[in-house]
Enzyme design. Structure first.
Site, PDB file in Angstrom:
ATOM      1  N   ARG A   3       0.845  -1.211   0.000  1.00 37.49           N
ATOM      2  CA  ARG A   3       0.000   0.000   0.000  1.00 37.49           C
ATOM      3  C   ARG A   3       0.871   1.248   0.000  1.00 37.49           C
ATOM      4  O   ARG A   3       1.842   1.304   0.763  1.00 37.49           O
ATOM      5  CB  ARG A   3      -0.895   0.026   1.238  1.00 37.49           C
ATOM      6  CG  ARG A   3      -1.943  -1.034   1.166  1.00 37.49           C
ATOM      7  CD  ARG A   3      -2.963  -0.980   2.280  1.00 37.49           C
ATOM      8  NE  ARG A   3      -3.973  -1.971   1.966  1.00 37.49           N
ATOM      9  CZ  ARG A   3      -4.596  -2.727   2.860  1.00 37.49           C
ATOM     10  NH1 ARG A   3      -4.321  -2.599   4.147  1.00 37.49           N
ATOM     11  NH2 ARG A   3      -5.491  -3.603   2.482  1.00 37.49           N
ATOM     12  N   SER A   6      -7.487  -1.390   4.685  1.00 36.20           N
ATOM     13  CA  SER A   6      -7.372  -2.297   5.819  1.00 36.20           C
ATOM     14  C   SER A   6      -8.722  -2.818   6.325  1.00 36.20           C
ATOM     15  O   SER A   6      -9.783  -2.266   6.033  1.00 36.20           O
ATOM     16  CB  SER A   6      -6.640  -1.551   6.933  1.00 36.20           C
ATOM     17  OG  SER A   6      -7.313  -1.616   8.138  1.00 36.20           O
TER      18      SER A   6
HETATM   19  C1  MIC Z   1      -2.724  -2.651   6.994  1.00 34.61           C
HETATM   20  O1  MIC Z   1      -1.922  -3.167   6.222  1.00 34.61           O
HETATM   21  O2  MIC Z   1      -3.333  -1.586   6.740  1.00 34.61           O
HETATM   22  C2  MIC Z   1      -2.992  -3.333   8.331  1.00 34.61           C
HETATM   23  C3  MIC Z   1      -2.436  -2.458   9.377  1.00 34.61           C
HETATM   24  O3  MIC Z   1      -2.335  -4.566   8.374  1.00 34.61           O
HETATM   25  C4  MIC Z   1      -4.499  -3.526   8.478  1.00 34.61           C
HETATM   26  C5  MIC Z   1      -4.917  -4.009   9.792  1.00 34.61           C
HETATM   27  C6  MIC Z   1      -4.998  -2.951  10.827  1.00 34.61           C
HETATM   28  O4  MIC Z   1      -5.402  -1.820  10.534  1.00 34.61           O
HETATM   29  O5  MIC Z   1      -4.686  -3.254  11.975  1.00 34.61           O
HETATM   30  C7  MIC Z   1      -5.123  -4.454   7.440  1.00 34.61           C
HETATM   31  O6  MIC Z   1      -4.596  -4.616   6.367  1.00 34.61           O
HETATM   32  O7  MIC Z   1      -6.225  -4.973   7.665  1.00 34.61           O
END
Ligand code: MIC
Ligand code: SF4
Length: 648
Positions: A379, A538
């Site tokens: 991302r 996420s």
């Molecule tokens: C992410 O890559 O944005 C995360 C942090 O792994 C999130 C999980 C979270 O927000 O704790 C995800 O991908 O679901």
């Protein structure tokens, strides 16, 4: 009638409903995983259900997100997670053991199983032919209570692979090619299933990279068939008994086929600020680079790391570049240390980072102002790195390593003078489970530890019959959960909703929290107006919990992403979509809106959605908005959310 792998696994796990495309069905969940940033809330919610222990086949709790530990909060969370795991029969993966998806693939993944994880990149498990789905923490809590998980029977896109990748082109370039074609929106209730002759030319970790980043397209999951390479991977991890062959019954089992000749793929990069903004590396060749970071759940396998080491061997990182390397797991790190790659990294001047999410979520390694940062993660949303002005490009490990040496973007297929490393490295995996804590058979005597940062999960109230309030915020297209609930330095408040809620929409409008509270004091609802693909990214359910806490009663958008839509229903917020997208333009922030007879409308379930009339009091107009809800989601909204529904 033949079936694809997706429908074979779904049929085996079907608990309720009929598996016809578009139908809501409930499936049995074999395995669950959580990570610490979503896990504390998931286990607090599980505790609220009052069961003596988890009910599903295997539950694993990982600590990989909040490992920087500035302040006491994260360490307190870890202590809570460790004790709650022992108490309720959950396997605990200690900090240092690695990133949940990489470790789960190595130690627990198994073909034909279902896995539900409180992280959007859970589909990494599709590399081992699992139906692995990301969801909010509350859905995981309910799955750990032994309840099935609801999905919409998906459309299955068959991605037909032929040929073999050329040297220096890798799995990351494959998934970037898929993203270039399918984009990052509009792929809801879809599965990407890979098949064809080319599959046998991709290793399990390469398949996992491809499935991992399918999450960026917004699909329910991605998966590969299970074959001799799957078996070899499992045998080398001491789990050969879990192997079973799984393949589709033919090309006509797919709703749509997209063909990719691996031999024709060229190196790609996702340019700022979206994983869907894919361009050929060739187009940016020569651009000066300030930072290179290699790791994350997308690209941190032994195979990736070893190739990076081979490329770096005998070279020093360019003087203008900071190179960081985070191997994905303790297993990978141990192997790199045994085969000499770690020494190569150190000799090259790389900064060795912890086997954790770290830089990927903006926990550290924030780049300088306007810096160009090349990263192998998945991302590159604006500001996610911790620096709003930074230009983050997503690349393969090969592109990253070559560019770190050159100090500028290198096209791996260009004339860089570094030979492609011959196949080498250890042929056996190092299997060592010492950093797992396996729970005792009876944990009832274990005292759960709760530090001061750990609060109660907030309770929801049943949806009101009249939603009347202010458009507290109007936002544009592609608002991600990173916009709604920032991570990075705010991540440590995940277990403390009143505190975390203060940062809701911080990157978009820091006054949002105070304005919501002012309306709450006056008894007015808060309403959000949004563009397309609202809630991308996420699985963090905090992007629904904190808005619920701040009195958001409805969100009207041009479209929602799957996990976020589910999270909104789970926390009692009405998700509505404009029937005519043109109505978006007629609403201003600050307008007063009224939605009447909500209860009566919710009684009128329609598979195509329930149409509500929204009155814009400020403009003296009305418009229509549709709620696309399953009967179960309607029940959750009426109860004040899934937790209240479960508690009865
Ligand atoms: C992410 O890559 O944005 C995360 C942090 O792994 C999130 C999980 C979270 O927000 O704790 C995800 O991908 O679901
Ligand atoms: Fe961790 Fe990044 Fe993977 Fe999310 S995407 S699980 S933050 S490594």
């Amino acid at each position: 009638m033949g079936q694809n792998v997706t429908y074979k696994i779904l049929s085996e796990h079907l608990e309720k409903g009929s598996l016809e495309k578009g139908n809501p069905v409930s499936i049995r969940i074999d395995q669950t995983l959580t990570q610490d940033a979503t896990g504390t809330m998931a286990y607090l919610q599980f505790e609220a259900l009052g069961l003596p222990r988890v009910q599903n086949e295997l539950a694993v709790s990982y600590v990989d997100h909040n490992t920087v530990q500035v302040g006491f909060e994260n360490a307190d969370d870890h202590a809570y997670l460790k004790s709650v795991a022992e108490r309720y029969h959950i396997v605990f993966s200690r900090p240092g053991n690695g990133i949940c998806h990489q470790v789960h693939l190595e130690r627990f993944g198994a073909p034909g199983k279902t896995l539900l994880g409180s992280d959007s990149h859970t589909p990494t498990g599709g590399g081992l032919s699992m139906i692995a789905i990301g969801a909010g923490g509350l859905d995981i809590a309910v799955a750990m209570a032994g309840q099935p998980f609801q999905i919409i029977s998906p459309k299955v896109v068959g991605i037909k692979l032929t040929g073999t990748l050329r040297n220096f082109v890798s799995a990351k370039d494959v998934i970037l090619t898929v993203l270039e074609h399918y984009g990052v929106k509009g792929n809801v209730n879809t599965v990407f299933e890979y098949f064809g002759e080319g599959v046998k030319n991709l290793s399990v970790p390469e398949r996992a990279t491809i499935c991992n980043m399918g999450a960026e397209a917004g699909v329910t999951t991605s998966l590969f068939p299970s074959d001799f390479l799957t078996e070899e991977f499992l045998i080398k991890h001491g789990r050969g008994d879990l192997y079973r062959e799984l393949s589709s019954d033919g090309e006509d089992t797919y709703d749509e086929v997209f063909e990719i000749d691996l031999a024709r793929i060229t190196p790609k990069t996702a340019a700022p600020h979206s994983p869907g903004n894919v361009v050929p590396v060739h187009d940016v060749e020569g651009m000066k680079v300030d930072q290179v970071l290699i790791g994350s759940c997308t690209n941190s396998s032994y195979q990736d790391m070893r190739r990076v080491a081979d490329i770096l061997k005998g070279h020093t990182v360019h003087p203008d570049v900071s190179l960081g390397i985070a191997p994905g797991s303790r297993e990978v790190l141990m192997m790199l240390s045994q085969d000499g790659s770690l020494a190569t990294f150190i000799a090259s001047g790389a900064r060795i980072l912890e086997s954790a999410c770290g830089f990927c979520i903006g926990n550290h390694q924030s780049p300088g102002s306007n810096a160009v940062s090349l990263r192998t993660n998945n991302r590159n949303f604006e500001g996610r790195s911790g620096t709003k002005s930074a230009q983050v490009y997503l690349v393969s490990p090969e592109t990253a390593a070559l560019s770190a040496i050159a100090g500028s973007f290198v096209d791996p297929l260009g004339d860089h003078g570094i030979p492609y490393p011959p196949k080498g490295g250890l042929s056996e995996f190092i299997v060592d489970d010492e950093m797992f804590i396996f729970p005792p058979e009876d944990g009832s005597g274990i005292q759960v530890q709760r530090g001061p940062n750990i609060g109660e999960p907030p309770t929801g109230s049943p949806i009101k019959d009249t939603i009347s309030g202010e458009v507290t915020l109007k936002v544009t297209d592609k608002i991600t959960t990173d916009h709604i609930m920032p991570a990075g330095q705010r991540l440590k408040f995940r277990s403390n909703i009143p505190e975390y809620a203060k940062y809701t929409f911080e990157p978009v409008d820091p006054t949002f929290h105070d304005r919501c509270q002012a309306n709450q004091k006056e008894g007015k609802a808060n309403i959000i107006i949004a563009g397309a693909s609202y809630g991308q990214g996420s699985s963090r359910e905090h992007a629904a919990i904190c808005p619920m806490y701040l009195g958001i009663e409805a969100i009207i958008s041009k479209g929602f992403e799957r996990i976020h839509h589910t999270n909104l229903c789970n926390f009692g917020i009405l998700p509505l979509e404009f029937q005519d997208e043109g109505d978006y333009d007629s609403i201003d922030q600050g307008d007063e809106l009224v939605i009447e007879s909500v209860a009566e409308h919710l009684e009128r379930y329609r598979s195509e959605g329930i149409v509500f009339t929204v009155r814009n009091v400020s403009k003296g107009t009305t418009f229509s908005a549709v709620a696309r809800l399953t009967p179960t989601q309607i029940a959750y909204l009426k109860s004040g959310g899934l937790l209240e529904y479960m508690k009865g």
